[in-house]
Design a protein around this motif. Structure first.
Motif, PDB file in Angstrom:
ATOM      1  N   GLY A 237       1.196   0.702  -5.594  1.00 34.73           N
ATOM      2  CA  GLY A 237      -0.054   0.256  -6.192  1.00 34.73           C
ATOM      3  C   GLY A 237      -1.002  -0.453  -5.255  1.00 34.73           C
ATOM      4  N   ASP A 238      -0.501  -1.009  -4.139  1.00 31.89           N
ATOM      5  CA  ASP A 238      -1.412  -1.719  -3.227  1.00 31.89           C
ATOM      6  C   ASP A 238      -2.390  -0.772  -2.556  1.00 31.89           C
ATOM      7  OD1 ASP A 238       0.929  -0.774  -1.741  1.00 31.89           O
ATOM      8  OD2 ASP A 238       0.040  -1.778  -0.012  1.00 31.89           O
ATOM      9  N   GLU A 293       3.515   3.138   4.792  1.00 35.14           N
ATOM     10  CA  GLU A 293       3.482   2.387   3.544  1.00 35.14           C
ATOM     11  C   GLU A 293       3.897   3.294   2.390  1.00 35.14           C
ATOM     12  OE1 GLU A 293      -1.037   1.850   2.530  1.00 35.14           O
ATOM     13  OE2 GLU A 293      -0.768   1.835   4.700  1.00 35.14           O
ATOM     14  N   HIS A 294       4.195   2.679   1.249  1.00 35.66           N
ATOM     15  CA  HIS A 294       4.642   3.464   0.097  1.00 35.66           C
ATOM     16  C   HIS A 294       3.612   4.510  -0.305  1.00 35.66           C
ATOM     17  CE1 HIS A 294       7.412  -0.049  -0.508  1.00 35.66           C
ATOM     18  NE2 HIS A 294       8.235   0.938  -0.787  1.00 35.66           N
ATOM     19  N   GLY A 295       2.333   4.164  -0.220  1.00 38.36           N
ATOM     20  CA  GLY A 295       1.297   5.122  -0.586  1.00 38.36           C
ATOM     21  C   GLY A 295       1.345   6.376   0.252  1.00 38.36           C
ATOM     22  N   ALA A 296       1.598   6.220   1.550  1.00 43.14           N
ATOM     23  CA  ALA A 296       1.679   7.382   2.437  1.00 43.14           C
ATOM     24  C   ALA A 296       2.941   8.189   2.174  1.00 43.14           C
ATOM     25  CB  ALA A 296       1.629   6.930   3.891  1.00 43.14           C
ATOM     26  N   ALA A 297       4.035   7.520   1.828  1.00 46.25           N
ATOM     27  CA  ALA A 297       5.293   8.220   1.544  1.00 46.25           C
ATOM     28  C   ALA A 297       5.224   9.007   0.248  1.00 46.25           C
ATOM     29  CB  ALA A 297       6.443   7.217   1.481  1.00 46.25           C
ATOM     30  N   THR A 298       4.232   8.706  -0.592  1.00 46.16           N
ATOM     31  CA  THR A 298       4.116   9.380  -1.886  1.00 46.16           C
ATOM     32  C   THR A 298       3.952  10.887  -1.729  1.00 46.16           C
ATOM     33  OG1 THR A 298       3.225   7.405  -2.948  1.00 46.16           O
ATOM     34  CG2 THR A 298       2.719   9.519  -3.995  1.00 46.16           C
ATOM     35  N   ALA A 299       3.190  11.329  -0.736  1.00 46.93           N
ATOM     36  CA  ALA A 299       3.003  12.767  -0.533  1.00 46.93           C
ATOM     37  C   ALA A 299       4.330  13.445  -0.211  1.00 46.93           C
ATOM     38  CB  ALA A 299       1.988  13.020   0.579  1.00 46.93           C
ATOM     39  N   PHE A 300       5.129  12.848   0.667  1.00 40.54           N
ATOM     40  CA  PHE A 300       6.430  13.418   1.013  1.00 40.54           C
ATOM     41  C   PHE A 300       7.376  13.372  -0.182  1.00 40.54           C
ATOM     42  CE2 PHE A 300      10.692  12.683   3.159  1.00 40.54           C
ATOM     43  CZ  PHE A 300      10.938  14.025   3.353  1.00 40.54           C
ATOM     44  N   ALA A 301       7.209  12.357  -1.033  1.00 37.69           N
ATOM     45  CA  ALA A 301       8.087  12.222  -2.203  1.00 37.69           C
ATOM     46  C   ALA A 301       8.004  13.430  -3.124  1.00 37.69           C
ATOM     47  CB  ALA A 301       7.738  10.949  -2.967  1.00 37.69           C
TER      48      ALA A 301
END
Length: 359
Positions: A237-238, A293-301
């Motif tokens: 969320g950040d 960051e978590h936001g960037a990892a979201t695409a790979f997720a």
């Protein structure tokens, strides 16, 4: 504001910011994700776009450069400088670009923004103001400041110049990965997706928008046919915490008159659970020593998430209510060439050990 974005806007942005941003590096990612996910990824050709190596640590530098340089060219950059509300990355990019244009930057952030981002903002000379706990509250304060101070109001994602700058990333990826079929893009407010999807459409590449299941501004907008407010409750969320997606992204995801945009080779929207985001971030670190960051990892997720949401009893009806295609995650076809955009790395390394273990 004009809520459409054309390929000509992206080409103009590429010319405007050439030499002022770092060209994206791309790397093959054979074997990444094989642990427990070989059935989902095996047979596809996977690439990573390392945009976290960009100035300020995220793709946002592209849009900020395009925005300020365009206003400088037009003579509309005021003495009061520029102001922006941000979860962190857009503010960093705006402050960095303002420093290079020798103008003041006043940046509004939620009070719970990561300290690493606040410290970097101040290192760029920005006047940092912490307001509320969500991006929307910081945005309201920023708009009031712009109205009273005369500062130029920038936006984290909802502006054609910002989205066009972000779209230059897709131009570079297309040049570096011939024959690319699909690009996976993490989405918060949708500025990056709007630019990437517009450029991808020009080149016949599918753009897949990936959002946390509990921060789904674009997904909900596509279901409603217009931008709508959503609640935000995600580990990402950040940086992906926008309550409302830009109309630019909604337009970029829709089929146009010649049928492009939706369908098998056009844009689509998928969701991922927080557990997959945490796992993706950790796997990037453990397998490649890539810290994002978590936001960037979201695409790979998206590549680590079971796509059969409708048959997943752990999902609630609310989880699936706004789904445009019933899909969680993305499963590449055999032989499909896929590029995952790793768009930001403004994160605290300590959170790798403090994030909940999804296993």
């Amino acid at each position: 504001m004009r809520h459409q974005l054309g390929y000509d806007d992206i080409k103009a942005a590429a010319e405007r910011i050439a030499g002022h941003v770092r060209p994206v590096a791309v790397a093959p990612a054979e074997g990444l994700g094989d642990s427990g996910n070989a059935g989902r990824i095996k047979g596809a050709e996977l690439w990573l776009a390392l945009e976290y190596l960009q100035h300020t640590g995220s793709f946002k530098a592209r849009g900020a450069q395009n925005f300020l340089r365009a206003h400088r060219e037009a003579g509309t950059l005021p003495d009061a400088g520029v102001t922006i509300a941000s979860g962190g990355n857009a503010g960093l990019a705006c402050a960095w670009a303002a420093l290079r244009q020798r103008v003041r930057a006043t940046v509004f952030l939620p009070a719970n923004a990561p300290q690493v981002k606040i410290a970097r903002l101040r290192s760029y000379g920005a006047d940092v103001r912490l307001v509320g706990t969500e991006y929307a509250e910081a945005l309201a304060a920023c708009e009031e400041f712009a109205a009273t101070s005369g500062a130029l109001a920038s936006h984290a994602y909802d502006h054609p110049l910002i989205a066009a700058g972000a779209g230059t990333l897709m131009e570079e990826i297309h040049a570096r990965v011939p024959g690319l079929d699909t690009v996976l893009v993490a989405v918060g407010g949708g500025g990056l997706f709007a630019g990437v999807a517009t450029a991808a459409r020009q080149h016949g590449i599918r753009a897949v928008a990936v959002e946390p299941e509990h921060s789904r501004a674009l997904h909900a907008a596509l279901a409603a046919g217009r931008p709508v407010d959503v609640t935000v409750d995600s580990v990402a969320g950040d940086s992906l915490g926008a309550r409302r997606a830009t109309a630019l992204a909604v337009d970029a995801a829709r089929p146009d008159a010649d049928g492009r945009g939706g369908g098998a080779t056009g844009a689509r929207s998928v969701l991922v659970p927080d557990e997959a985001i945490v796992r993706a971030r950790r796997e990037l670190w453990e397998d490649r020593r890539i810290l994002v960051e978590h936001g960037a990892a979201t695409a790979f997720a998206a590549l680590l998430t079971d796509g059969d949401a409708e048959n997943d009893s752990s999902r609630t009806s609310t989880d699936n209510a706004n789904s445009t295609d019933g899909t969680y995650g993305y499963r590449p076809a055999d032989g499909e060439k896929v590029c995952v955009i790793l768009c930001g790395a403004n994160t605290d390394p300590a959170t790798l050990s403090t994030s909940p273990d999804p296993r």
